[in-house]
Design a protein around this motif. Structure first.
Motif, PDB file in Angstrom:
ATOM      1  N   UNK A 145     -40.693  10.968 -48.852  1.00  0.00           N
ATOM      2  CA  UNK A 145     -39.963   9.706 -49.046  1.00  0.00           C
ATOM      3  C   UNK A 145     -38.755   9.994 -49.921  1.00  0.00           C
ATOM      4  N   UNK A 146     -37.568   9.484 -49.516  1.00  0.00           N
ATOM      5  CA  UNK A 146     -36.329   9.760 -50.246  1.00  0.00           C
ATOM      6  C   UNK A 146     -35.948   8.656 -51.220  1.00  0.00           C
ATOM      7  N   UNK A 147     -36.275   7.394 -50.891  1.00  0.00           N
ATOM      8  CA  UNK A 147     -35.855   6.287 -51.747  1.00  0.00           C
ATOM      9  C   UNK A 147     -36.794   5.105 -51.563  1.00  0.00           C
ATOM     10  N   UNK A 148     -36.988   4.341 -52.642  1.00  0.00           N
ATOM     11  CA  UNK A 148     -37.727   3.080 -52.573  1.00  0.00           C
ATOM     12  C   UNK A 148     -36.904   2.013 -53.295  1.00  0.00           C
ATOM     13  N   UNK A 149     -36.894   0.792 -52.747  1.00  0.00           N
ATOM     14  CA  UNK A 149     -36.097  -0.273 -53.349  1.00  0.00           C
ATOM     15  C   UNK A 149     -36.772  -1.625 -53.138  1.00  0.00           C
ATOM     16  N   UNK A 150     -36.812  -2.436 -54.220  1.00  0.00           N
ATOM     17  CA  UNK A 150     -37.343  -3.794 -54.142  1.00  0.00           C
ATOM     18  C   UNK A 150     -36.378  -4.701 -53.386  1.00  0.00           C
ATOM     19  N   UNK A 151     -36.937  -5.746 -52.766  1.00  0.00           N
ATOM     20  CA  UNK A 151     -36.109  -6.790 -52.168  1.00  0.00           C
ATOM     21  C   UNK A 151     -35.320  -7.503 -53.274  1.00  0.00           C
ATOM     22  N   UNK A 152     -34.234  -8.174 -52.883  1.00  0.00           N
ATOM     23  CA  UNK A 152     -33.414  -8.898 -53.861  1.00  0.00           C
ATOM     24  C   UNK A 152     -33.993 -10.251 -54.243  1.00  0.00           C
TER      25      UNK A 152
ATOM     26  N   UNK B  48     -30.787   7.034 -47.375  1.00  0.00           N
ATOM     27  CA  UNK B  48     -30.557   5.979 -48.370  1.00  0.00           C
ATOM     28  C   UNK B  48     -30.638   4.610 -47.709  1.00  0.00           C
ATOM     29  N   UNK B  49     -30.668   3.554 -48.557  1.00  0.00           N
ATOM     30  CA  UNK B  49     -30.789   2.182 -48.053  1.00  0.00           C
ATOM     31  C   UNK B  49     -30.000   1.239 -48.959  1.00  0.00           C
ATOM     32  N   UNK B  50     -29.475   0.171 -48.346  1.00  0.00           N
ATOM     33  CA  UNK B  50     -28.842  -0.927 -49.085  1.00  0.00           C
ATOM     34  C   UNK B  50     -29.312  -2.233 -48.454  1.00  0.00           C
ATOM     35  N   UNK B  51     -29.732  -3.200 -49.292  1.00  0.00           N
ATOM     36  CA  UNK B  51     -30.297  -4.465 -48.812  1.00  0.00           C
ATOM     37  C   UNK B  51     -29.330  -5.596 -49.125  1.00  0.00           C
ATOM     38  N   UNK B  52     -29.114  -6.495 -48.145  1.00  0.00           N
ATOM     39  CA  UNK B  52     -28.216  -7.620 -48.415  1.00  0.00           C
ATOM     40  C   UNK B  52     -28.897  -8.625 -49.343  1.00  0.00           C
ATOM     41  N   UNK B  53     -28.105  -9.519 -49.940  1.00  0.00           N
ATOM     42  CA  UNK B  53     -28.630 -10.370 -51.009  1.00  0.00           C
ATOM     43  C   UNK B  53     -29.641 -11.399 -50.513  1.00  0.00           C
TER      44      UNK B  53
ATOM     45  N   UNK C 190     -31.075  -4.886 -43.773  1.00  0.00           N
ATOM     46  CA  UNK C 190     -30.817  -3.734 -44.636  1.00  0.00           C
ATOM     47  C   UNK C 190     -30.120  -2.666 -43.798  1.00  0.00           C
ATOM     48  N   UNK C 191     -29.454  -1.760 -44.477  1.00  0.00           N
ATOM     49  CA  UNK C 191     -28.667  -0.720 -43.805  1.00  0.00           C
ATOM     50  C   UNK C 191     -29.133   0.638 -44.325  1.00  0.00           C
ATOM     51  N   UNK C 192     -29.426   1.549 -43.416  1.00  0.00           N
ATOM     52  CA  UNK C 192     -29.957   2.866 -43.773  1.00  0.00           C
ATOM     53  C   UNK C 192     -28.998   3.958 -43.312  1.00  0.00           C
ATOM     54  N   UNK C 193     -28.670   4.872 -44.220  1.00  0.00           N
ATOM     55  CA  UNK C 193     -27.810   6.014 -43.895  1.00  0.00           C
ATOM     56  C   UNK C 193     -28.637   7.225 -43.511  1.00  0.00           C
ATOM     57  N   UNK C 194     -28.104   8.062 -42.638  1.00  0.00           N
ATOM     58  CA  UNK C 194     -28.840   9.216 -42.121  1.00  0.00           C
ATOM     59  C   UNK C 194     -28.086  10.514 -42.369  1.00  0.00           C
ATOM     60  N   UNK C 195     -28.805  11.622 -42.221  1.00  0.00           N
ATOM     61  CA  UNK C 195     -28.183  12.939 -42.355  1.00  0.00           C
ATOM     62  C   UNK C 195     -27.276  13.247 -41.175  1.00  0.00           C
ATOM     63  N   UNK C 196     -27.504  12.568 -40.057  1.00  0.00           N
ATOM     64  CA  UNK C 196     -26.648  12.755 -38.881  1.00  0.00           C
ATOM     65  C   UNK C 196     -25.257  12.196 -39.127  1.00  0.00           C
TER      66      UNK C 196
END
Length: 667
Positions: A149-156, A198-203, A208-214
């Motif tokens: 697992x690379x990242x964990x993030x709580x909801x907003x 990585x991940x970014x979650x909207x408010x 949510x948006x996830x980035x990849x190694x590709x």
């Protein structure tokens, strides 16, 4: 009893840590790790405060939504526990030290109302996810994961839901308080396979948006656990997506591994603005109004960008690889130079800004020194050449080609600025005569059989001493170019110093000992245990010779009493091996540089400065006798009353460069 050395300032930023650069919600401070220390810097005044509690390199850092809490995790050695520390930002103090994970803390995330902290371990910890109670400092829930697992993030908007970014997919996690478990649901990607970073979650917690190694970005609908769209259209980001940020209008800011930072439109999923930064982008942190943001790169650069056009402005820079040497100009403490991979940098010691950068691509600078007149910077490089540069412009003054086979590893200059003594990786010690247009080798002395790590010259320029990895230190006669004396020990010598009285030598090396030698007969007088763990690489001694400083693989800066042989002060902050230490000519600061690319500026303790001041304080009668000499003219008496430092600064080009070089010039 050993006291703590006080950090006055640091120069550096560990840019390899993903989302390691954080703008505090008060919009006034930036927080970032440097080795095992967390630096809190005021954006306008540049004043620094430090959070110190980790004993190894920090691997992750995060700030709560209100800004009251800062959490940091570290990596440690195989089989040992890795600490998580929760800090009170206002008090700059530690609240809890949490110990359950092993080896590495991969990711941290605060919940919305700051009740919980989620922490993620590495592969050696079975990718363990633990949810902690922040107030009590106790673990509440935990679950391992088979996949990395690379990242964990709580909801907003929720304290019970998280999103986990795995290598092979994305999971939506829910805390089951009744059964004290963490339930997981896999996001459906169909036939598409990626490695996620990585991940970014909207408010609103809808997407949510996830980035990849590709090098692409996935849009995921969170309530349905299914992916909806893919961006950017027709073009991938080179070297993968390292970090993501979301704007209020839904647009996505993407930081890529090749240094590109781009804005993707939420509606069309196409790139609408982009710019190139120096180094792969690893951190994005927005201001409260989201008009600007800070970006950090893995080459230790910090940029300030606007969110509309993404125009970058360089705010901070430092070395990102091992620093090999550090040097001050003669009798001038306002600037110093450091050497590293590809470049030499000259720094303003007061405001810690880079004044000059001298770049030589694909080479490593192993040694740097200032000529005593301040008119040139002399350096030794891995290609065997000695290069001299002008200190104000960085322009190349001259090059000594083929000075040493396989690299010039150490050098020093005589006080009359007419000769350079250099050492090579093959064991040669060579003397070069420097003229206005020519550089001539006067002698090549080959008695060492290993790399020459350090060279020192006596004040009268008649003798020099060299320390080598073959276990010998040789004192050379610089008139006849012959060996005067040889000191042998079963160690790889790393550093040699003359005591200011020049009756004794101080050496250190791989045997972890600091040894005193008599220069008259070459006998060892005293041996101190310089370190309990690793070899000692660096030594520096004060002008009076009452104290000296050491540092090495134990990552600690130690201040010793010379006569007593007792360590009085100890400073911790480096996360890599300390490679060099120097004391400023005004004796007020100690500068240490390390293998992690950090520059630490330590405050010389008051007790040490006061003892020097008492020694230097002349009597009233002697001052009267000095100033009232009937044979001297009034002008000569005025010249005598000016301190030596001030006289040397008048003719020192380096002193002028502090005023003239406000911006860093690149070559």
């Amino acid at each position: 009893m050993q006291s703590e050395l006080e950090i006055q300032a640091v120069i550096g930023f560990t840019g390899r840590i993903i989302q390691g650069l954080v703008l505090h919600p008060d919009n006034e401070h930036i927080i970032y790790p440097l080795g095992s220390t967390i630096v809190v810097r005021h954006i306008i005044t540049r004043q620094q405060t430090f959070l110190r509690g980790h004993d190894n390199q920090i691997s992750v850092i995060t700030v709560s939504r209100s800004g009251d809490y800062v959490a940091s995790g570290q990596k440690t050695y195989m089989g040992f526990q890795a600490d998580i520390i929760i800090w009170d930002f206002k008090e700059r103090s530690m609240i809890h030290r949490l110990k359950l994970h092993k080896v590495l803390i991969q990711s941290l995330s605060f919940s919305n109302n700051e009740l919980y902290l989620a922490s993620l371990g590495g592969i050696d910890d079975k990718n363990m996810l633990i949810v902690w109670d922040i107030k009590a400092g106790k673990a509440l829930y935990g679950t391992p994961n088979r996949d990395p697992v690379n990242q964990v993030q709580f909801y907003n908007q929720s304290d019970e839901k998280m999103i986990a970014v795995l290598n092979t997919g994305v999971q939506i996690l829910t805390i089951d308080k009744l059964n004290k478990k963490i339930q997981s649901v896999d996001v459906n990607f169909g036939n598409v396979k990626r490695t996620f970073n990585c991940v970014a979650i909207d408010r609103n917690d809808k997407f949510c948006y996830c980035g990849t190694k590709t090098g692409d970005v996935f849009e995921i609908q969170m309530d349905m656990a299914i992916y909806k769209r893919l961006a950017p259209v027709k073009k991938l980001f080179s070297q993968g997506v390292n970090c993501l940020g979301l704007l209020q209008n839904g647009d996505i800011i993407v930081g890529a591994g090749d240094g590109m930072i781009a804005k993707i439109s939420y509606q069309t999923m196409q790139i609408v603005a982009s710019s190139e930064l120096l180094g792969g982008v690893t951190s994005i942190s927005f201001t409260n109004d989201q008009t600007h943001f800070f970006a950090g790169t893995n080459q230790s650069n910090i940029y300030w960008l606007d969110t509309e056009k993404l125009i970058p402005e360089l705010r901070n820079t430092c070395h990102y690889e091992r620093i090999n040497d550090v040097a001050f100009p003669h009798n001038y403490s306002d600037v110093f130079a450091t050497s590293s991979l590809n470049d030499i940098r000259v720094w303003n010691a007061k405001n810690r800004q880079e004044l000059l950068r001298i770049q030589v691509p694909n080479l490593e600078c192993w040694a740097v020194s200032f000529m005593n007149d301040g008119k040139s910077i002399v350096s030794g490089w891995s290609d065997g050449k000695i290069r001299s540069f002008l200190p104000q412009s960085g322009r190349l003054l001259y090059v000594i080609n083929d000075a040493h086979i396989h690299g010039c590893t150490s050098l020093t200059c005589t006080s009359d600025c007419l000769r350079i003594i250099s050492g090579g990786s093959e064991g040669e010690v060579r003397v070069w005569e420097i003229g206005k247009q020519t550089q001539v080798m006067k002698s090549s002395m080959k008695e060492h059989r290993g790399r020459v790590w350090s060279i020192q010259v006596r004040r009268n320029n008649e003798q020099a001493v060299s320390a080598s990895a073959d276990g010998s230190c040789i004192i050379w006669d610089l008139k006849s170019f012959t060996r005067v004396m040889c000191l042998f020990e079963s160690t790889l010598f790393k550093m040699v110093l003359y005591h200011p009285e020049e009756s004794q030598l101080l050496t250190t090396g791989s045997d972890r000992k600091v040894t005193y030698w008599e220069t008259f007969d070459g006998q060892a007088i005293r041996m101190l245990d310089g370190s309990e763990e690793g070899e000692v690489n660096a030594l520096a001694i004060t002008k009076e010779g009452e104290h000296f400083v050491s540092g090495g693989e134990d990552k600690e800066v130690k201040l010793w009493g010379y006569d007593e042989g007792i360590c009085y002060f100890k400073g911790q902050g480096h996360s890599g091996t300390i490679t060099r230490i120097t004391i400023s000519p005004d004796q007020k600061t100690i500068i240490s540089v390390g293998a992690e690319g950090a520059i630490f500026i330590w405050k010389m303790p008051e007790s040490v400065i006061n003892s020097k001041a008492q020694q230097e304080l002349p009597t009233v009668q002697s001052i009267k006798n000095q100033n009232h000499n009937p044979q001297l003219s009034q002008q000569q008496q005025l010249q005598q009353s000016v301190p030596k430092d001030a006289q040397s600064q008048k003719s020192n080009p380096v002193a002028k460069s502090v005023k003239s070089n406000t911006k860093s010039s690149k070559k």
